[in-house]
Write a protein that holds these residues in place. Structure first.
Motif, PDB file in Angstrom:
ATOM      1  N   ILE A  11       0.860  -1.180   0.000  1.00 59.19           N
ATOM      2  CA  ILE A  11       0.000   0.000   0.000  1.00 59.19           C
ATOM      3  C   ILE A  11       0.895   1.228   0.000  1.00 59.19           C
ATOM      4  O   ILE A  11       1.720   1.399   0.892  1.00 59.19           O
ATOM      5  CB  ILE A  11      -0.940   0.025   1.217  1.00 59.19           C
ATOM      6  CG1 ILE A  11      -1.791  -1.243   1.262  1.00 59.19           C
ATOM      7  CG2 ILE A  11      -1.816   1.281   1.192  1.00 59.19           C
ATOM      8  CD1 ILE A  11      -2.633  -1.384   2.511  1.00 59.19           C
ATOM      9  N   ILE A  52      -1.669  -1.346  -3.992  1.00 56.52           N
ATOM     10  CA  ILE A  52      -2.767  -0.422  -3.713  1.00 56.52           C
ATOM     11  C   ILE A  52      -2.188   0.981  -3.575  1.00 56.52           C
ATOM     12  O   ILE A  52      -1.197   1.190  -2.870  1.00 56.52           O
ATOM     13  CB  ILE A  52      -3.493  -0.787  -2.394  1.00 56.52           C
ATOM     14  CG1 ILE A  52      -4.124  -2.179  -2.489  1.00 56.52           C
ATOM     15  CG2 ILE A  52      -4.543   0.268  -2.040  1.00 56.52           C
ATOM     16  CD1 ILE A  52      -4.724  -2.665  -1.184  1.00 56.52           C
ATOM     17  N   ARG A  54      -3.270   4.478  -2.059  1.00 54.27           N
ATOM     18  CA  ARG A  54      -4.275   5.161  -1.239  1.00 54.27           C
ATOM     19  C   ARG A  54      -4.171   6.651  -1.509  1.00 54.27           C
ATOM     20  O   ARG A  54      -3.106   7.246  -1.392  1.00 54.27           O
ATOM     21  CB  ARG A  54      -4.081   4.899   0.253  1.00 54.27           C
ATOM     22  CG  ARG A  54      -5.216   5.555   1.062  1.00 54.27           C
ATOM     23  CD  ARG A  54      -5.079   5.420   2.549  1.00 54.27           C
ATOM     24  NE  ARG A  54      -3.904   6.025   3.112  1.00 54.27           N
ATOM     25  CZ  ARG A  54      -3.767   7.333   3.375  1.00 54.27           C
ATOM     26  NH1 ARG A  54      -4.727   8.193   3.073  1.00 54.27           N
ATOM     27  NH2 ARG A  54      -2.665   7.779   3.918  1.00 54.27           N
ATOM     28  N   MET A 127      -7.345   2.691  -3.400  1.00 56.42           N
ATOM     29  CA  MET A 127      -8.084   2.869  -2.155  1.00 56.42           C
ATOM     30  C   MET A 127      -8.392   4.365  -2.092  1.00 56.42           C
ATOM     31  O   MET A 127      -7.568   5.167  -1.666  1.00 56.42           O
ATOM     32  CB  MET A 127      -7.253   2.435  -0.940  1.00 56.42           C
ATOM     33  CG  MET A 127      -8.016   2.558   0.361  1.00 56.42           C
ATOM     34  SD  MET A 127      -7.014   2.180   1.833  1.00 56.42           S
ATOM     35  CE  MET A 127      -6.719   0.442   1.638  1.00 56.42           C
ATOM     36  N   TYR A 171      -9.802   3.113   6.565  1.00 54.94           N
ATOM     37  CA  TYR A 171      -8.763   2.492   5.723  1.00 54.94           C
ATOM     38  C   TYR A 171      -8.733   0.984   5.936  1.00 54.94           C
ATOM     39  O   TYR A 171      -8.598   0.216   4.981  1.00 54.94           O
ATOM     40  CB  TYR A 171      -7.376   3.062   6.038  1.00 54.94           C
ATOM     41  CG  TYR A 171      -7.215   4.543   5.811  1.00 54.94           C
ATOM     42  CD1 TYR A 171      -7.919   5.221   4.821  1.00 54.94           C
ATOM     43  CD2 TYR A 171      -6.345   5.272   6.590  1.00 54.94           C
ATOM     44  CE1 TYR A 171      -7.759   6.576   4.628  1.00 54.94           C
ATOM     45  CE2 TYR A 171      -6.167   6.636   6.400  1.00 54.94           C
ATOM     46  CZ  TYR A 171      -6.876   7.287   5.416  1.00 54.94           C
ATOM     47  OH  TYR A 171      -6.714   8.624   5.225  1.00 54.94           O
ATOM     48  N   LEU A 174     -11.717  -0.514   4.171  1.00 59.13           N
ATOM     49  CA  LEU A 174     -11.511  -0.550   2.720  1.00 59.13           C
ATOM     50  C   LEU A 174     -10.543  -1.660   2.322  1.00 59.13           C
ATOM     51  O   LEU A 174     -10.749  -2.357   1.324  1.00 59.13           O
ATOM     52  CB  LEU A 174     -10.997   0.803   2.210  1.00 59.13           C
ATOM     53  CG  LEU A 174     -11.975   1.967   2.284  1.00 59.13           C
ATOM     54  CD1 LEU A 174     -11.261   3.289   1.980  1.00 59.13           C
ATOM     55  CD2 LEU A 174     -13.137   1.758   1.328  1.00 59.13           C
ATOM     56  N   LEU A 175      -9.479  -1.832   3.097  1.00 61.54           N
ATOM     57  CA  LEU A 175      -8.515  -2.887   2.805  1.00 61.54           C
ATOM     58  C   LEU A 175      -9.162  -4.267   2.947  1.00 61.54           C
ATOM     59  O   LEU A 175      -8.986  -5.135   2.082  1.00 61.54           O
ATOM     60  CB  LEU A 175      -7.296  -2.774   3.720  1.00 61.54           C
ATOM     61  CG  LEU A 175      -6.243  -3.867   3.540  1.00 61.54           C
ATOM     62  CD1 LEU A 175      -5.704  -3.899   2.111  1.00 61.54           C
ATOM     63  CD2 LEU A 175      -5.107  -3.678   4.541  1.00 61.54           C
ATOM     64  N   GLN A 178     -11.293  -4.888  -0.035  1.00 60.10           N
ATOM     65  CA  GLN A 178     -10.489  -5.195  -1.215  1.00 60.10           C
ATOM     66  C   GLN A 178      -9.947  -6.620  -1.157  1.00 60.10           C
ATOM     67  O   GLN A 178      -9.963  -7.336  -2.152  1.00 60.10           O
ATOM     68  CB  GLN A 178      -9.321  -4.203  -1.337  1.00 60.10           C
ATOM     69  CG  GLN A 178      -8.516  -4.367  -2.609  1.00 60.10           C
ATOM     70  CD  GLN A 178      -9.344  -4.122  -3.843  1.00 60.10           C
ATOM     71  OE1 GLN A 178      -9.909  -3.062  -4.006  1.00 60.10           O
ATOM     72  NE2 GLN A 178      -9.444  -5.110  -4.715  1.00 60.10           N
TER      73      GLN A 178
END
Length: 187
Positions: A11, A52, A54, A127, A171, A174-175, A178
């Motif tokens: 990330i 990812i 962000r 993200m 966060y 969202l992770l 995903q």
């Protein structure tokens, strides 16, 4: 000896330190060779690796007066863009430029992936924290703490960082979402 374990999930985020567009572009493109090497090693080791990006979320001027979330992105972006609302020493943070640099970064990643059909470039997931957290001018550290004093000058309240636990826990949500999508795709 020291053992280095490479991640399966990487990330990246630029952080809230603003640089001009040329320097930002240079920094983003500077990580591409390492990302290609990482993806090559992932494939050689038959690992499914994920990248990812962000997006970066700006602070909110006048956060010390904000007590509720907003429902209007345009209104929040207008607030962030209004330089008259910032203490003079905070203008250097250029929060109003964050969304345009988010877009620039995503465009650079996508262009690099499209131009590298012979060299492996990791697939990119976004993200996108910006549209969620730009609506949250409340619960910044500056709302709960008085302005701090630095080197005999008054600094404004901290309207960038957030209280914990708090809204940035999104966060993690969202992770997790995903990762569940990747798991479904791999079945």
């Amino acid at each position: 000896g020291l053992s280095v374990v490479e991640p399966d999930i990487l990330i990246l985020n630029k952080g809230a330190w603003w640089t001009d567009n040329s320097a930002h572009r240079h920094r983003v493109m500077g990580v591409f060779p390492q990302l290609k090497e990482w993806q090559t090693r992932c494939q050689q080791q038959e690992r499914q690796c994920h990248l990812i990006w962000r997006t970066t979320v700006p602070g909110h001027p006048l956060c010390q007066t904000m007590t509720h979330p907003s429902t209007n992105i345009s209104q929040m972006e207008a607030l962030i863009a209004d330089q008259s609302l910032y203490p003079k020493q905070n203008l250097k943070f250029n929060w109003r430029q964050f969304q345009s640099q988010n877009k620039m970064t995503i465009d650079l990643f996508r262009a690099e992936a499209a131009n590298n059909t012979k060299v492996l470039f990791p697939p990119l997931d976004i993200m996108d924290a910006y549209p969620i957290l730009v609506l949250r001018p409340d619960d910044h550290v500056g709302f709960h703490n008085p302005p701090i004093k630095r080197r005999d000058r008054r600094s404004g309240p901290d309207c960038l960082h957030n209280c914990q636990p708090g809204k940035t826990l999104v966060y993690n949500q969202l992770l997790l979402h995903q990762m569940k999508e990747w798991q479904q795709d791999e079945k």
